[in-house]
Design a protein around this motif. Structure first.
Motif, PDB file in Angstrom:
ATOM      1  N   ARG A  77       0.812  -1.212   0.000  1.00 12.87           N
ATOM      2  CA  ARG A  77       0.000   0.000   0.000  1.00 12.87           C
ATOM      3  C   ARG A  77       0.843   1.258   0.000  1.00 12.87           C
ATOM      4  NH1 ARG A  77      -4.437  -1.238  -1.877  1.00 12.87           N
ATOM      5  NH2 ARG A  77      -5.639   0.329  -0.788  1.00 12.87           N
ATOM      6  N   ARG A  78       2.136   1.132   0.312  1.00 10.92           N
ATOM      7  CA  ARG A  78       2.992   2.321   0.373  1.00 10.92           C
ATOM      8  C   ARG A  78       3.779   2.540  -0.907  1.00 10.92           C
ATOM      9  NH1 ARG A  78       1.748   5.226   5.074  1.00 10.92           N
ATOM     10  NH2 ARG A  78       0.430   3.724   6.115  1.00 10.92           N
ATOM     11  N   ILE A  79       3.615   1.664  -1.870  1.00 13.39           N
ATOM     12  CA  ILE A  79       4.390   1.801  -3.101  1.00 13.39           C
ATOM     13  C   ILE A  79       3.903   3.015  -3.877  1.00 13.39           C
ATOM     14  CG2 ILE A  79       4.943   0.738  -5.313  1.00 13.39           C
ATOM     15  CD1 ILE A  79       4.629  -1.979  -3.988  1.00 13.39           C
ATOM     16  N   GLN A 101       9.542   2.254  -5.277  1.00 16.91           N
ATOM     17  CA  GLN A 101       9.806   3.482  -4.552  1.00 16.91           C
ATOM     18  C   GLN A 101       8.638   3.820  -3.631  1.00 16.91           C
ATOM     19  OE1 GLN A 101      11.677   5.945  -7.296  1.00 16.91           O
ATOM     20  NE2 GLN A 101      13.213   6.065  -5.716  1.00 16.91           N
ATOM     21  N   THR A 102       8.956   4.207  -2.416  1.00 15.47           N
ATOM     22  CA  THR A 102       7.916   4.695  -1.508  1.00 15.47           C
ATOM     23  C   THR A 102       8.116   6.195  -1.341  1.00 15.47           C
ATOM     24  OG1 THR A 102       9.246   4.381   0.462  1.00 15.47           O
ATOM     25  CG2 THR A 102       7.957   2.508  -0.267  1.00 15.47           C
ATOM     26  N   ALA A 103       7.380   6.808  -0.426  1.00 13.04           N
ATOM     27  CA  ALA A 103       7.484   8.256  -0.251  1.00 13.04           C
ATOM     28  C   ALA A 103       8.661   8.645   0.637  1.00 13.04           C
ATOM     29  CB  ALA A 103       6.197   8.807   0.327  1.00 13.04           C
ATOM     30  N   ALA A 128      -1.330  -3.939  -9.073  1.00 13.41           N
ATOM     31  CA  ALA A 128      -2.684  -4.233  -8.604  1.00 13.41           C
ATOM     32  C   ALA A 128      -2.815  -4.047  -7.101  1.00 13.41           C
ATOM     33  CB  ALA A 128      -3.051  -5.662  -8.978  1.00 13.41           C
ATOM     34  N   ARG A 129      -1.669  -3.921  -6.409  1.00  7.35           N
ATOM     35  CA  ARG A 129      -1.724  -3.828  -4.954  1.00  7.35           C
ATOM     36  C   ARG A 129      -1.222  -2.514  -4.418  1.00  7.35           C
ATOM     37  NH1 ARG A 129      -1.530  -8.574  -6.628  1.00  7.35           N
ATOM     38  NH2 ARG A 129      -2.459 -10.347  -5.531  1.00  7.35           N
ATOM     39  N   MET A 130      -0.621  -1.680  -5.266  1.00  9.86           N
ATOM     40  CA  MET A 130      -0.036  -0.443  -4.769  1.00  9.86           C
ATOM     41  C   MET A 130      -1.124   0.575  -4.451  1.00  9.86           C
ATOM     42  SD  MET A 130       1.491   0.988  -8.341  1.00  9.86           S
ATOM     43  CE  MET A 130       2.175   2.564  -7.857  1.00  9.86           C
TER      44      MET A 130
END
Lengths: 173, 236
Positions: A77-79, A101-103, A128-130
């Protein structure tokens, strides 16, 4: 010069190690450095031998290292961005690097998943999951959310009640 | 005559592409999108971008080749035998990089793809190293349109997309950098900006990992709640 083509899309969840082709890629890239080859190749060899991946329901886990060990956990979820990079040699060998990459405020990708045979299916799996991957289309109602599950039960209950009321009205008429 | 030359050039270029696809494994198709991506738009840089690159190409060609050929002519006058001996080298250095650069401009243009779905922007470019990056609208923080005077003349602009996190300066021109996507040489940049911003605006979150709406409910919750209301209304 060989080119491996992944004929059937692999389930990314079954990936737990880089493909063995990766060691050949490491060998070629370190041979290209010339005389310092052993010093370049040894860390890469250790990295290849110890590199482990795990794709579970919540996120990705990755670990490597022999003397200095590193583990990275990252939830889907953080991607933020997904990058797929393939150099010429990697294309010849049929592998790719998928970077996530995340934030977090670093310029380098938080996670580089190397030695992936079928990058497109892994990319689509992550895509599909990001973040921003909510199923808005009403057909697939995710049941992992307890509140949503409760609401769906209430809705279905009311639908059943409506049917009964209608049947009673029909009978009373 | 020039038409024949153009046809021959196109034929040679197609042959080169065959080599690129076969030997260098360069894909000649736009990047694919997952099924069910809704409205998909596959863009390429505008032809104006090609002209813009070629303008720079001719500018540098004139500067460099005048210098090289000028030096060679001076040498030919000064020491004729040395000038003659160095002729193939001088002309080779003057001409061969130009051909390579000219072909490289076309290949660069042909290998750059921008795909916009209802959820994400996907950018792919590169010949030696192919980089593909996917940025979802959910995560986009801002969109910036940049246009220099020369780009204005060729009616193109660069569209920069930034996501949270930073780490690189926005001046970087590489296409796929951290938290940054660059769509170069876009003909109708303002329309594209509006498209990206409108799709980014569909997302209620700030693009920083906050998944839920202010009430703590997602759109899926809201949809089921609306269905419950609709079920109750006829019964009342």
């Amino acid at each position: 010069m060989m080119h491996r083509q992944a004929d059937t899309p692999r389930d990314p969840r079954s990936i737990d190690r880089p493909d063995p082709v990766l060691i050949r890629y490491y060998l070629i890239t370190s041979l290209l450095t010339g005389p310092v080859f052993p010093f370049v190749f040894l860390p890469l060899y250790i990295r290849y031998k110890t590199l482990r991946y795990r794709f579970d329901d919540e996120g990705v886990w990755m670990a490597w290292g022999l003397f200095f060990r590193r583990q990275i956990n990252l939830s889907y979820r953080r991607i933020q961005d997904i990058h797929v990079t393939q150099s010429l040699i990697q294309r010849w060998l049929g592998i790719a690097t998928v970077s996530i990459q995340t934030a977090a405020g670093s310029a380098a990708p938080e996670m580089s998943i190397e030695g992936i045979l079928d990058p497109e299916s892994l990319r689509d799996f992550l895509y599909a999951r990001m973040r921003g991957a909510r199923s808005e289309d009403g057909h697939t109602e995710p049941t992992s959310d307890p509140i949503l599950q409760l609401l769906i039960e209430i809705r279905d209950g009311i639908a059943v009640l409506n049917e009964r009321v209608r049947a009673l009205e029909e009978a009373g008429r | 005559m020039s038409r024949t030359a153009g046809k021959a050039a196109a034929w040679v270029y197609r042959g080169l592409w065959g080599v690129l696809v076969e030997l260098l494994k360069v894909p000649d198709q736009p990047p694919n999108t997952p099924p069910g991506s809704g409205d998909v738009r596959s863009l390429k840089p505008s032809p104006g971008f090609l002209r813009y690159l070629k303008f720079w190409f001719w500018l540098w060609l004139v500067v460099f080749d005048l210098a090289i050929i000028g030096a060679w002519v001076a040498l030919l006058i000064w020491i004729p035998w040395l000038g003659l001996a160095l002729a193939p080298l001088a002309w080779g250095v003057a001409i061969i990089p130009d051909i390579i650069a000219y072909v490289a401009i076309h290949v660069r243009w042909d290998t750059t793809w921008y795909v916009i779905t209802d959820r994400a922007v996907r950018i792919r470019r590169g010949v030696w190293i192919i980089r593909e990056s996917t940025i979802t609208f959910e995560n986009i923080q801002n969109v910036e349109v940049r246009q220099g005077p020369l780009q204005r003349y060729f009616k193109i602009a660069d569209v920069h997309i930034q996501t949270a996190g930073g780490g690189t300066s926005p001046d970087a021109t590489a296409n796929t950098q951290a938290h940054h996507g660059l769509l170069q040489g876009i003909a109708d940049a303002h329309e594209l900006r509006e498209l990206i911003m409108s799709r980014a605006a569909l997302s209620k979150t700030a693009g920083l990992g906050d998944e839920a709406t202010p009430a703590g409910l997602s759109s899926a919750h809201r949809r089921v709640l609306e269905e419950i209301r609709d079920l109750l209304v006829p019964a009342a």
